[in-house]
Design a protein around this motif. Structure first.
Motif, PDB file in Angstrom:
ATOM      1  N   HIS A   1      30.396 -44.895  51.240  1.00 60.49           N
ATOM      2  CA  HIS A   1      29.508 -45.863  50.596  1.00 60.49           C
ATOM      3  C   HIS A   1      29.055 -45.333  49.251  1.00 60.49           C
ATOM      4  O   HIS A   1      28.767 -44.146  49.114  1.00 60.49           O
ATOM      5  CB  HIS A   1      28.253 -46.095  51.451  1.00 60.49           C
ATOM      6  CG  HIS A   1      28.518 -46.858  52.706  1.00 60.49           C
ATOM      7  ND1 HIS A   1      28.196 -48.178  52.846  1.00 60.49           N
ATOM      8  CD2 HIS A   1      29.087 -46.484  53.869  1.00 60.49           C
ATOM      9  CE1 HIS A   1      28.545 -48.592  54.056  1.00 60.49           C
ATOM     10  NE2 HIS A   1      29.094 -47.576  54.704  1.00 60.49           N
TER      11      HIS A   1
ATOM     12  N   SER B   1      37.467 -46.488  54.528  1.00 62.42           N
ATOM     13  CA  SER B   1      38.096 -45.430  55.331  1.00 62.42           C
ATOM     14  C   SER B   1      39.603 -45.502  55.179  1.00 62.42           C
ATOM     15  O   SER B   1      40.176 -46.597  55.210  1.00 62.42           O
ATOM     16  CB  SER B   1      37.763 -45.598  56.817  1.00 62.42           C
ATOM     17  OG  SER B   1      36.363 -45.669  56.994  1.00 62.42           O
TER      18      SER B   1
ATOM     19  N   GLU C   1      36.141 -41.349  55.306  1.00 67.15           N
ATOM     20  CA  GLU C   1      35.527 -42.028  56.443  1.00 67.15           C
ATOM     21  C   GLU C   1      34.253 -42.734  56.028  1.00 67.15           C
ATOM     22  O   GLU C   1      33.281 -42.084  55.632  1.00 67.15           O
ATOM     23  CB  GLU C   1      35.172 -40.983  57.509  1.00 67.15           C
ATOM     24  CG  GLU C   1      35.840 -41.231  58.848  1.00 67.15           C
ATOM     25  CD  GLU C   1      35.420 -40.144  59.830  1.00 67.15           C
ATOM     26  OE1 GLU C   1      36.310 -39.448  60.324  1.00 67.15           O
ATOM     27  OE2 GLU C   1      34.201 -39.981  60.062  1.00 67.15           O
ATOM     28  N   ASP C   2      34.272 -44.040  56.083  1.00 66.05           N
ATOM     29  CA  ASP C   2      33.068 -44.855  55.910  1.00 66.05           C
ATOM     30  C   ASP C   2      32.300 -44.514  54.626  1.00 66.05           C
ATOM     31  O   ASP C   2      31.104 -44.269  54.644  1.00 66.05           O
ATOM     32  CB  ASP C   2      32.150 -44.647  57.130  1.00 66.05           C
ATOM     33  CG  ASP C   2      31.100 -45.757  57.204  1.00 66.05           C
ATOM     34  OD1 ASP C   2      31.415 -46.886  56.764  1.00 66.05           O
ATOM     35  OD2 ASP C   2      29.987 -45.477  57.671  1.00 66.05           O
TER      36      ASP C   2
ATOM     37  N   LYS D   1      31.559 -50.214  50.157  1.00 68.27           N
ATOM     38  CA  LYS D   1      30.780 -50.652  51.326  1.00 68.27           C
ATOM     39  C   LYS D   1      31.433 -50.198  52.617  1.00 68.27           C
ATOM     40  O   LYS D   1      31.626 -50.990  53.527  1.00 68.27           O
ATOM     41  CB  LYS D   1      30.678 -52.180  51.321  1.00 68.27           C
ATOM     42  CG  LYS D   1      30.042 -52.748  50.062  1.00 68.27           C
ATOM     43  CD  LYS D   1      30.140 -54.258  50.062  1.00 68.27           C
ATOM     44  CE  LYS D   1      29.571 -54.843  48.789  1.00 68.27           C
ATOM     45  NZ  LYS D   1      29.985 -56.233  48.604  1.00 68.27           N
ATOM     46  N   GLY D   2      31.788 -48.920  52.677  1.00 68.34           N
ATOM     47  CA  GLY D   2      32.398 -48.432  53.914  1.00 68.34           C
ATOM     48  C   GLY D   2      33.909 -48.444  53.808  1.00 68.34           C
ATOM     49  O   GLY D   2      34.571 -49.325  54.351  1.00 68.34           O
TER      50      GLY D   2
ATOM     51  N   VAL E   1      35.492 -53.064  49.836  1.00 68.81           N
ATOM     52  CA  VAL E   1      36.086 -52.721  51.132  1.00 68.81           C
ATOM     53  C   VAL E   1      37.614 -52.831  51.046  1.00 68.81           C
ATOM     54  O   VAL E   1      38.151 -53.470  50.145  1.00 68.81           O
ATOM     55  CB  VAL E   1      35.607 -53.655  52.278  1.00 68.81           C
ATOM     56  CG1 VAL E   1      34.132 -53.461  52.540  1.00 68.81           C
ATOM     57  CG2 VAL E   1      35.925 -55.099  51.926  1.00 68.81           C
TER      58      VAL E   1
ATOM     59  N   GLY F   1      29.055 -41.268  54.031  1.00 68.46           N
ATOM     60  CA  GLY F   1      30.437 -41.171  54.441  1.00 68.46           C
ATOM     61  C   GLY F   1      30.925 -39.745  54.351  1.00 68.46           C
ATOM     62  O   GLY F   1      30.231 -38.874  53.829  1.00 68.46           O
TER      63      GLY F   1
END
Ligand SMILES: Nc1ncnc2c1ncn2[C@@H]1O[C@H](COP(=O)(O)OP(=O)(O)OP(=O)(O)O)[C@@H](O)[C@H]1O
Ligand SMILES: [Mg+2]
Lengths: 231, 264
Positions: B25, B38, B22-23, B35-36, B230, B73
């Protein structure tokens, strides 16, 4: 037994028992200081590679100090210096400790180089399967590093065998010490020291041969260590 | 082992989420590598991650068991939060296999010992039990006859299969593969991919970073296209190949198809 004459030089078999006793002392000191050096050197090397904070700094300081000052100074500090702190050691023990502390610093550098030459992926793989850092060092890194270190480490062992004669300075009668006493009494300096040189030479040959056998024995099959094999 | 996994599946249900990221970084110095990110992986699924070099694929895999420490994250493995406080990371890692691009077999150990060492030292199994499991897993990857060989005596493909056996021996919930065939000569990739396809079919849960299109088509439930830290797009491989949402996905997939061909 009669004296032996050889090209104008005179050798007396009566010297041999004393040289023999000295040889035993030389071997004892070398063996003990090397053993002390291995244990301490390994700890220092692991701290210098994996340690953080004070452990890292102290181990580095140790190595710098013992590599940066003369062995003789270290020996005299142990023998004449420690008593002023109430620690009185016999000449033999002083010799073993000073030489051991000294060789530990050099051995630590050889071990460190070997540890650092093991590819990072080995540690990564070990940690990825759940090994602790200590387990990874113990079961993965050191077994490989110790195999690599044998050739440079052999040099250190041979150097220590020869440097151990410095204990004569604190009145230990090793091979060199025995030779000096005999020579001083008989004035046969040249003959006695030829004999001693030959004994050291034989020891160095023997040690080199043993270490090469050890290297061969622990060699990992397939890894490019075979002598003369193309890479 | 197969039977065990089957009963497990029926008990916990096939939709059980094995991995949830989850998210996530991660920054190296001034460069933000992740950069995030998930995504989720369910039991028995195989996800293949593709993306240009330097995109953070390896970093992502290493962050999953915190071999690399993520900055931000959350990560769950089953109901254990890997990023949670006081988690026993070594235990987590023992339950997740990792297969590396350059194999990373322990060079001083035989194939058998490579497969056995985790069982002995991490799981602390008795020696005969560990040996039995290790032999079975070497057989699983077709290398029972190489048990006593050292890594340097094996071909790259054989080494990678031993590495897969080493991961399997720990009975992982999930195996992460980081470009498992890209260090291999083309004629050796097949034997490794065959083992991986078989694993996927047997119901192993896998996350595979690989540009082997043939493998993705044969084994992936989902293809994840990553770029610039991403996930750009994810979905069934067929869908991504036929109707990608983004031109970047189409462009990249065309490029690797040209490079690696349709048959992995
Ligand atoms: N330990 C590190 N220290 C500093 N920067 C790093 C480190 N590891 C990775 N990077 C940087 O992070 C970025 C992403 O690296 P990563 O290896 O995750 O990419 P990748 O997608 O796996 O690429 P490739 O396809 O080439 O394997 C790269 O720019 C890399 O230089
Ligand atoms: Mg990578």
């Amino acid at each position: 037994m009669d004296k032996i004459e050889l090209g104008g030089l005179v050798f007396d078999p009566a010297w041999l028992p004393k040289l023999g006793q000295g040889l035993v002392v030389t071997l004892e000191i070398t063996g003990l200081c090397i053993a002390l050096g291995i244990v301490l050197g390994l700890i220092l090397a692991v701290l210098r590679v994996y340690g953080r904070g004070p452990l890292y700094w102290l181990s580095s300081l140790y190595v710098q100090f013992f590599r940066g000052t003369p062995l003789l100074v270290q020996l005299l500090m142990v023998y004449y210096g420690l008593p002023s702190w109430g620690i009185v050691l016999s000449p033999f023990v002083s010799g073993v400790i000073a030489l051991g502390l000294n060789t530990a610093a050099y051995q630590a550098e050889y071990f460190r180089g070997a540890i650092q030459s093991i590819p990072r992926g080995q540690m990564l793989a070990a940690r990825s399967m759940g090994m602790t850092r200590a387990q990874a060092i113990r079961y993965v890194i050191l077994p490989q590093a110790l195999r690599l270190v044998i050739p440079p480490w052999s040099n250190e062992l041979i150097l220590m065998l020869k440097y151990s004669s410095i204990v004569y300075m604190v009145t230990v009668i090793d091979l060199m010490g025995a030779a000096r006493t005999i020579a001083a009494r008989t004035f046969r300096y040249f003959e006695v020291f030829i004999l001693v040189a030959l004994i050291y030479l034989a020891l160095v040959f023997l040690l080199s041969w043993l270490l090469r056998r050890l290297e061969e024995r622990v060699r990992v099959p397939g890894l490019g260590m075979e002598r003369g094999a193309p890479h | 082992m197969e039977r065990e996994r089957d009963t497990d599946t029926s008990r916990r249900g096939p939709d059980e989420v094995v991995l949830r990221v989850e998210d996530l970084h991660k920054r190296y110095g001034r460069e933000e590598v992740l950069k995030g990110v998930s995504f989720e992986v369910r039991r028995g699924e195989t996800k293949v991650i593709v993306g240009p070099s330097g995109t953070g694929k390896s970093t992502l895999l290493r962050c999953i068991t915190r071999l690399t420490e993520p900055d931000r994250g959350r990560i769950w493995l089953g109901d254990v939060e890997v990023t949670g406080r006081g988690v026993d990371l070594n235990r987590v890692r023992a339950s997740v296999g990792f297969v590396f691009q350059d194999f990373n077999l322990f060079t001083h150990l035989t194939a058998l010992d490579n497969v056995r060492i985790g069982l002995l030292k991490v799981k602390k199994l008795p020696k005969d039990e560990a040996t039995e499991i290790a032999r079975k897993q070497l057989e699983h990857v077709g290398l029972a006859h190489k048990a006593d060989a050292y890594p340097a005596e094996l071909s790259g493909g054989q080494q990678q299969r031993v590495a897969i056996a080493r991961a399997l021996a720990m009975e992982p919930k999930l195996i992460l593969f980081d470009e498992p065939t890209s260090a291999l000569d083309p004629e050796l990739t097949g034997e490794v991919l065959d083992v991986m396809v078989a694993l996927a079919k047997e119901g192993m849960t896998m996350v595979v970073v690989s540009h082997e299109i043939g493998f993705a088509r044969a084994a992936a439930d989902e293809l994840i296209f990553m770029e610039g830290g991403v996930i750009v797009e994810q979905g069934p491989p067929d869908q991504l190949f036929r109707q990608p949402k983004y031109p970047r996905t189409a462009e990249f997939l065309r490029k690797i198809t040209a490079l690696y061909g349709e048959t992995g």
